[in-house]
Scaffold this active site. Structure first.
Site, PDB file in Angstrom:
ATOM      1  CG  HIS A  29      -2.506  -0.499  -3.795  1.00 19.56           C
ATOM      2  ND1 HIS A  29      -2.515   1.197  -3.168  1.00 19.56           N
ATOM      3  CD2 HIS A  29      -2.506  -1.418  -2.538  1.00 19.56           C
ATOM      4  CE1 HIS A  29      -2.955   1.400  -1.850  1.00 19.56           C
ATOM      5  NE2 HIS A  29      -3.160  -0.417  -1.270  1.00 19.56           N
ATOM      6  CD  GLU A  71      -2.905   3.660  -5.714  1.00 18.05           C
ATOM      7  OE1 GLU A  71      -2.363   5.060  -6.382  1.00 18.05           O
ATOM      8  OE2 GLU A  71      -2.823   3.077  -4.296  1.00 18.05           O
ATOM      9  CB  SER A  83      -1.171  -0.228   1.409  1.00 19.96           C
ATOM     10  OG  SER A  83       0.018  -0.246   2.493  1.00 19.96           O
ATOM     11  CG  ASN A  87      -2.794   4.076   1.289  1.00 19.00           C
ATOM     12  OD1 ASN A  87      -3.352   4.754   1.478  1.00 19.00           O
ATOM     13  ND2 ASN A  87      -2.484   3.289   1.201  1.00 19.00           N
TER      14      ASN A  87
HETATM   15  N1  CAA Z   1     -15.602  -8.873   0.956  1.00 17.20           N
HETATM   16  C1  CAA Z   1     -16.518  -9.008   0.120  1.00 17.20           C
HETATM   17  N2  CAA Z   1     -17.866  -8.398  -0.146  1.00 17.20           N
HETATM   18  C2  CAA Z   1     -18.000  -7.654   0.935  1.00 17.20           C
HETATM   19  C3  CAA Z   1     -17.126  -7.382   2.053  1.00 17.20           C
HETATM   20  C4  CAA Z   1     -16.334  -8.226   2.182  1.00 17.20           C
HETATM   21  N3  CAA Z   1     -15.588  -7.576   2.890  1.00 17.20           N
HETATM   22  N4  CAA Z   1     -18.003  -6.179   2.540  1.00 17.20           N
HETATM   23  C5  CAA Z   1     -18.941  -6.248   1.778  1.00 17.20           C
HETATM   24  N5  CAA Z   1     -19.223  -6.619   0.410  1.00 17.20           N
HETATM   25  C6  CAA Z   1     -20.481  -6.371  -0.365  1.00 17.20           C
HETATM   26  C7  CAA Z   1     -22.016  -7.160   0.258  1.00 17.20           C
HETATM   27  O1  CAA Z   1     -21.371  -8.356   0.348  1.00 17.20           O
HETATM   28  C8  CAA Z   1     -22.456  -7.087  -0.618  1.00 17.20           C
HETATM   29  O2  CAA Z   1     -22.732  -6.974  -1.844  1.00 17.20           O
HETATM   30  P1  CAA Z   1     -24.029  -6.836  -2.712  1.00 17.20           P
HETATM   31  O3  CAA Z   1     -24.106  -5.505  -3.373  1.00 17.20           O
HETATM   32  O4  CAA Z   1     -23.562  -6.995  -3.584  1.00 17.20           O
HETATM   33  O5  CAA Z   1     -25.194  -7.113  -2.153  1.00 17.20           O
HETATM   34  C9  CAA Z   1     -22.041  -4.925  -1.040  1.00 17.20           C
HETATM   35  O6  CAA Z   1     -20.488  -4.875  -0.828  1.00 17.20           O
HETATM   36  C10 CAA Z   1     -21.884  -4.251   0.336  1.00 17.20           C
HETATM   37  O7  CAA Z   1     -21.894  -4.786   1.470  1.00 17.20           O
HETATM   38  P2  CAA Z   1     -23.217  -3.914   2.704  1.00 17.20           P
HETATM   39  O8  CAA Z   1     -24.614  -3.601   1.753  1.00 17.20           O
HETATM   40  O9  CAA Z   1     -23.093  -5.456   3.745  1.00 17.20           O
HETATM   41  O10 CAA Z   1     -22.354  -3.137   3.702  1.00 17.20           O
HETATM   42  P3  CAA Z   1     -22.237  -1.199   2.880  1.00 17.20           P
HETATM   43  O11 CAA Z   1     -22.880  -0.974   1.754  1.00 17.20           O
HETATM   44  O12 CAA Z   1     -22.118  -0.659   4.091  1.00 17.20           O
HETATM   45  O13 CAA Z   1     -20.677  -1.517   2.302  1.00 17.20           O
HETATM   46  C11 CAA Z   1     -18.323  -1.433   2.387  1.00 17.20           C
HETATM   47  C12 CAA Z   1     -19.252  -2.218   3.281  1.00 17.20           C
HETATM   48  C13 CAA Z   1     -18.224  -2.018   0.640  1.00 17.20           C
HETATM   49  C14 CAA Z   1     -17.357  -1.732   2.846  1.00 17.20           C
HETATM   50  C15 CAA Z   1     -18.866   0.456   2.199  1.00 17.20           C
HETATM   51  O14 CAA Z   1     -18.442   0.903   3.373  1.00 17.20           O
HETATM   52  C16 CAA Z   1     -17.563   0.952   1.297  1.00 17.20           C
HETATM   53  O15 CAA Z   1     -17.350   0.815   0.836  1.00 17.20           O
HETATM   54  N6  CAA Z   1     -16.386   0.975   2.425  1.00 17.20           N
HETATM   55  C17 CAA Z   1     -15.260   1.920   2.550  1.00 17.20           C
HETATM   56  C18 CAA Z   1     -14.175   0.887   2.200  1.00 17.20           C
HETATM   57  C19 CAA Z   1     -12.850   2.009   1.638  1.00 17.20           C
HETATM   58  O16 CAA Z   1     -12.885   2.329   1.686  1.00 17.20           O
HETATM   59  N7  CAA Z   1     -12.245   0.618   1.121  1.00 17.20           N
HETATM   60  C20 CAA Z   1     -10.441   1.245   0.370  1.00 17.20           C
HETATM   61  C21 CAA Z   1      -9.451   0.918   1.444  1.00 17.20           C
HETATM   62  S1  CAA Z   1      -8.345   1.270   1.164  1.00 17.20           S
HETATM   63  C22 CAA Z   1      -7.437   0.813   1.092  1.00 17.20           C
HETATM   64  O17 CAA Z   1      -8.258  -0.592   1.268  1.00 17.20           O
HETATM   65  C23 CAA Z   1      -5.702   0.507   0.519  1.00 17.20           C
HETATM   66  C24 CAA Z   1      -5.568   0.397   1.930  1.00 17.20           C
HETATM   67  O18 CAA Z   1      -4.169   0.753   1.241  1.00 17.20           O
HETATM   68  C25 CAA Z   1      -5.462   0.933   3.189  1.00 17.20           C
END
Ligand code: CAA
Length: 283
Positions: free
Chosen positions: A140, A152, A119, A190
């Protein structure tokens, strides 16, 4: 360069997610972890996630079986000799990554591309310990991998144009939207995300607003799916701190100074969701 077999190294949250999307895209996948416990946990997570899709009617049970049958879990890194592409997703520890890439370089055939899901660690430095820096690249993915469309694709200093194009197209075949990025601290994701999270922590630290209020402002006012503090817990506070340190160290600019409250939480073992306690409680 025809990629058929992908080895994913590290069966944690990121590695298992990458293995799942690669198998769903039709690639043969070798999922490796040195810990059998992590390997089992990773395979369980993949099965659980795919079963949910079957329950929702998004995938047939046969389709799920086909995806799972394309993933072979293995404790032997030596199987890297079968891979056309290796995607490393181990912990964010430069010393461990350097050792692993050195070993992969000796195990893999000359055509194999070595990608890292780091990351924020420098791709060019990882590439330098191999005899094939032109075939080392950053891929990434975002968490949760099956849901987030972005990859990325990070060019190291020596990454060849051919390797870049292969990985860019392969990311598209995996159902993702690749974005081209150069090798600088934090890349793009990031460099922008972490200072926002760090600033949200400063906002709480300075008593401007409560944890819930900060998150509500960003969720309701900016339409973010998660507030920055909830997201920090989701990513892991240790990961957030380590990325801030890399930005601070890489740019030598005080605007990237990690918030003392973030340090305090990490030192106390409050790491977010994974430890059961971060800005919120997950007991
Ligand atoms: N694995 C797989 N699928 C998942 C999941 C997981 N851990 N968590 C949720 N989902 C899926 C659900 O099954 C659902 O799928 P469908 O639409 O097919 O039904 C969909 O995602 C939506 O989930 P929920 O309805 O349960 O919950 P939500 O609408 O609150 O979404 C979320 C959950 C997708 C995590 C959303 O909150 C979100 O987008 N959060 C932000 C995530 C983000 O910013 N990620 C980047 C982090 S930074 C990074 O990764 C890089 C780094 O280097 C640090």
């Amino acid at each position: 360069m025809n990629i058929q077999t992908i080895m994913v190294i590290g069966a944690g949250q990121m590695g298992s997610g990458i293995a799942q999307v690669a198998a769903a895209a039709g690639f043969q996948v070798l999922l490796h972890d040195s810990s059998p416990e992590f390997l089992n946990r990773g395979m369980l997570a993949i099965n659980k996630q795919l079963s949910r899709n079957v329950d929702k009617g998004k995938l047939t049970p046969e389709g799920m079986s086909e995806i799972v049958s394309r993933i072979q879990s293995t404790e032997f890194v030596e199987l890297a000799e079968q891979a056309d592409l290796v995607i490393e997703a181990i912990s964010e520890n430069m010393a461990l990554k350097v050792l692993l890439f050195h070993r992969l370089d000796s195990l893999c055939p000359a055509h194999t591309i070595l990608a890292t899901n780091t990351s924020s660690l420098p791709i060019s430095e990882i590439a330098a310990v191999t005899g094939r820096p032109e075939k080392v690249i950053g891929m990434h993915f975002m968490n949760p991998v099956p849901v987030m469309p972005l990859v990325e694709v990070i060019r190291g200093l020596e990454t060849s144009q051919e390797v870049f194009e292969v990985v860019y197209e392969l990311s598209q075949r995996m159902g993702k939207t690749p974005v081209e990025v150069n090798d600088f601290p934090g890349f793009v994701s990031n460099r922008i995300l972490m200072p926002m999270i760090n600033e949200a922590i400063f906002t709480v630290y300075e008593g401007v607003a409560s944890i819930e209020s900060v998150d509500n402002v960003m969720k309701l006012g900016m339409n973010h799916p998660m507030g920055p503090l909830e997201l920090a817990d989701f990513i892991g506070l240790d990961t957030c701190l380590s990325i801030m340190e890399i930005l601070y160290d890489g740019f030598k600019d005080s605007k990237y100074r990690p918030c003392p409250l973030l340090r305090k939480y990490v030192k106390a073992g409050r790491l977010g969701r994974k430890s059961g306690q971060g800005f919120y409680s997950y007991q």
